[in-house]
Design a protein around this motif. Structure first.
Motif, PDB file in Angstrom:
ATOM      1  N   UNK A 135       5.922   1.887   5.883  1.00  0.00           N
ATOM      2  CA  UNK A 135       5.942   3.111   5.060  1.00  0.00           C
ATOM      3  C   UNK A 135       7.245   3.350   4.290  1.00  0.00           C
ATOM      4  N   UNK A 136       7.840   2.297   3.793  1.00  0.00           N
ATOM      5  CA  UNK A 136       8.918   2.360   2.816  1.00  0.00           C
ATOM      6  C   UNK A 136       8.528   1.285   1.812  1.00  0.00           C
ATOM      7  N   UNK A 137       7.893   1.694   0.737  1.00  0.00           N
ATOM      8  CA  UNK A 137       7.274   0.755  -0.198  1.00  0.00           C
ATOM      9  C   UNK A 137       8.236  -0.285  -0.753  1.00  0.00           C
ATOM     10  N   UNK A 138       9.464   0.157  -1.092  1.00  0.00           N
ATOM     11  CA  UNK A 138      10.422  -0.796  -1.673  1.00  0.00           C
ATOM     12  C   UNK A 138      10.874  -1.815  -0.625  1.00  0.00           C
ATOM     13  N   UNK A 139      10.990  -1.355   0.650  1.00  0.00           N
ATOM     14  CA  UNK A 139      11.319  -2.301   1.734  1.00  0.00           C
ATOM     15  C   UNK A 139      10.173  -3.303   1.913  1.00  0.00           C
ATOM     16  N   UNK A 153       0.834  -1.203   0.000  1.00  0.00           N
ATOM     17  CA  UNK A 153       0.000   0.000   0.000  1.00  0.00           C
ATOM     18  C   UNK A 153       0.871   1.258   0.000  1.00  0.00           C
ATOM     19  N   UNK A 154       2.050   1.173   0.641  1.00  0.00           N
ATOM     20  CA  UNK A 154       2.867   2.373   0.844  1.00  0.00           C
ATOM     21  C   UNK A 154       3.617   2.827  -0.400  1.00  0.00           C
ATOM     22  N   UNK A 155       4.035   4.084  -0.367  1.00  0.00           N
ATOM     23  CA  UNK A 155       4.812   4.659  -1.465  1.00  0.00           C
ATOM     24  C   UNK A 155       6.306   4.412  -1.238  1.00  0.00           C
ATOM     25  N   UNK A 156       7.081   4.665  -2.281  1.00  0.00           N
ATOM     26  CA  UNK A 156       8.533   4.546  -2.184  1.00  0.00           C
ATOM     27  C   UNK A 156       9.056   5.590  -1.183  1.00  0.00           C
ATOM     28  N   UNK A 157      10.115   5.209  -0.437  1.00  0.00           N
ATOM     29  CA  UNK A 157      10.738   6.169   0.473  1.00  0.00           C
ATOM     30  C   UNK A 157      12.137   6.441  -0.069  1.00  0.00           C
ATOM     31  N   UNK A 158      12.304   7.578  -0.701  1.00  0.00           N
ATOM     32  CA  UNK A 158      13.576   7.854  -1.358  1.00  0.00           C
ATOM     33  C   UNK A 158      14.707   8.168  -0.389  1.00  0.00           C
ATOM     34  N   UNK A 159      14.410   8.948   0.639  1.00  0.00           N
ATOM     35  CA  UNK A 159      15.415   9.486   1.556  1.00  0.00           C
ATOM     36  C   UNK A 159      16.081   8.388   2.416  1.00  0.00           C
ATOM     37  N   UNK A 160      17.368   8.149   2.178  1.00  0.00           N
ATOM     38  CA  UNK A 160      18.072   7.052   2.851  1.00  0.00           C
ATOM     39  C   UNK A 160      18.192   7.262   4.358  1.00  0.00           C
TER      40      UNK A 160
END
Ligand SMILES: Cc1cc2nc3c(=O)[nH]c(=O)nc-3n(C[C@H](O)[C@H](O)[C@H](O)COP(=O)(O)OP(=O)(O)OC[C@H]3O[C@@H](n4cnc5c(N)ncnc54)[C@H](O)[C@@H]3O)c2cc1C
Ligand SMILES: *[C@@H]1O[C@H](CO)[C@@H](O)[C@H](O)[C@H]1NC(C)=O
Ligand SMILES: *[C@@H]1O[C@H](CO)[C@@H](O)[C@H](O)[C@H]1NC(C)=O
Length: 169
Positions: free
Chosen positions: A100-104, A48-55
């Motif tokens: 809330x880190x979609x790619x994770x 459901x969550x979006x990508x979280x770009x900020x490392x």
């Protein structure tokens, strides 16, 4: 008054009241509107969550979440009921949709398919959480944690006696 007029007036009134119900009552009731329908939840659904770009943010979120997960496992019952086992299993399935880190989350979903959450006891849950964290460590090129030390690192932080009764508000 002719009967047809009475019918028209009553119909209008009915329409207005129905509209008012949908506009005012339902919009005031957002918190409770899904509370009776747990069966609608799709535990195997898409992320459901979006990508979280900020490392930086991604790492901070990760550290806090692992702390939560390992502490939760450390406090999980030694002899859980079947309902409690379902709760832990479904918690992890939903975490893999809502983290809330979609790619994770997408990677975590694959890991859960390969290594389903172990819920039979506190030890099983703690060892599983440690192992799954190590799988993530491995993929990110981090050090592997020695899971035989897990109980020293995360204690349950709970008052063992008499605490559960005082939880009901
Ligand atoms: C479900 C999930 C999925 C993630 N997926 C990704 C991803 O795909 N990409 C990404 O960049 N980041 C991901 N992260 C974040 C990542 O795992 C780290 O949290 C983040 O990179 C910060 O790492 P860290 O080195 O500070 O230590 P963390 O891995 O956050 O660990 C925190 C502390 O826990 C202890 N620890 C280490 N390993 C274990 C273990 N196996 N068992 C118990 N304790 C341990 C150590 O003391 C460590 O310092 C994910 C986090 C979670 C919770
Ligand atoms: C309920 O949700 C709707 C949108 O779904 C929103 O427009 C409305 O303001 C919300 N009502 C309350 C009381 O929060
Ligand atoms: C990333 O997040 C950190 C912590 O929230 C913030 O301080 C930093 O400015 C962000 N970096 C970028 C490039 O947005």
């Amino acid at each position: 008054m002719r009967p047809s007029i009475v019918v028209s007036i009553l119909s209008c009134l009915c329409l207005i009241l129905t509209s008012a119900y949908f506009i005012f009552y339902q919009s005031d009731n957002n918190i409770s509107q899904f509370s009776e329908k747990p069966d609608l939840i799709n535990y195997d659904g898409e992320v459901i969550s979006a990508k979280m770009g900020n490392a930086t943010q991604k790492a901070e979120l990760g550290r806090s979440t692992w702390k939560l997960l390992h502490t939760m496992a450390a406090q999980y019952p030694e002899k859980p009921s079947s309902e409690e086992r379902k709760a832990l299993y479904q918690f992890f399935k939903l975490l893999s949709r809502l983290y809330p880190c979609g790619e994770c989350a997408a990677h975590f979903q694959l890991l859960l398919k390969q290594y389903p959450p172990q819920t039979s006891s506190r030890v099983a849950a703690s060892q599983w959480a440690c192992a799954i964290h190590n799988k993530v460590n491995e993929r990110l090129g981090k050090e592997i944690f020695d899971c035989s030390n897990i109980e020293e690192k995360y204690n349950c932080g709970c008052d063992e006696e008499g605490e559960k009764e005082s939880l009901s508000l």
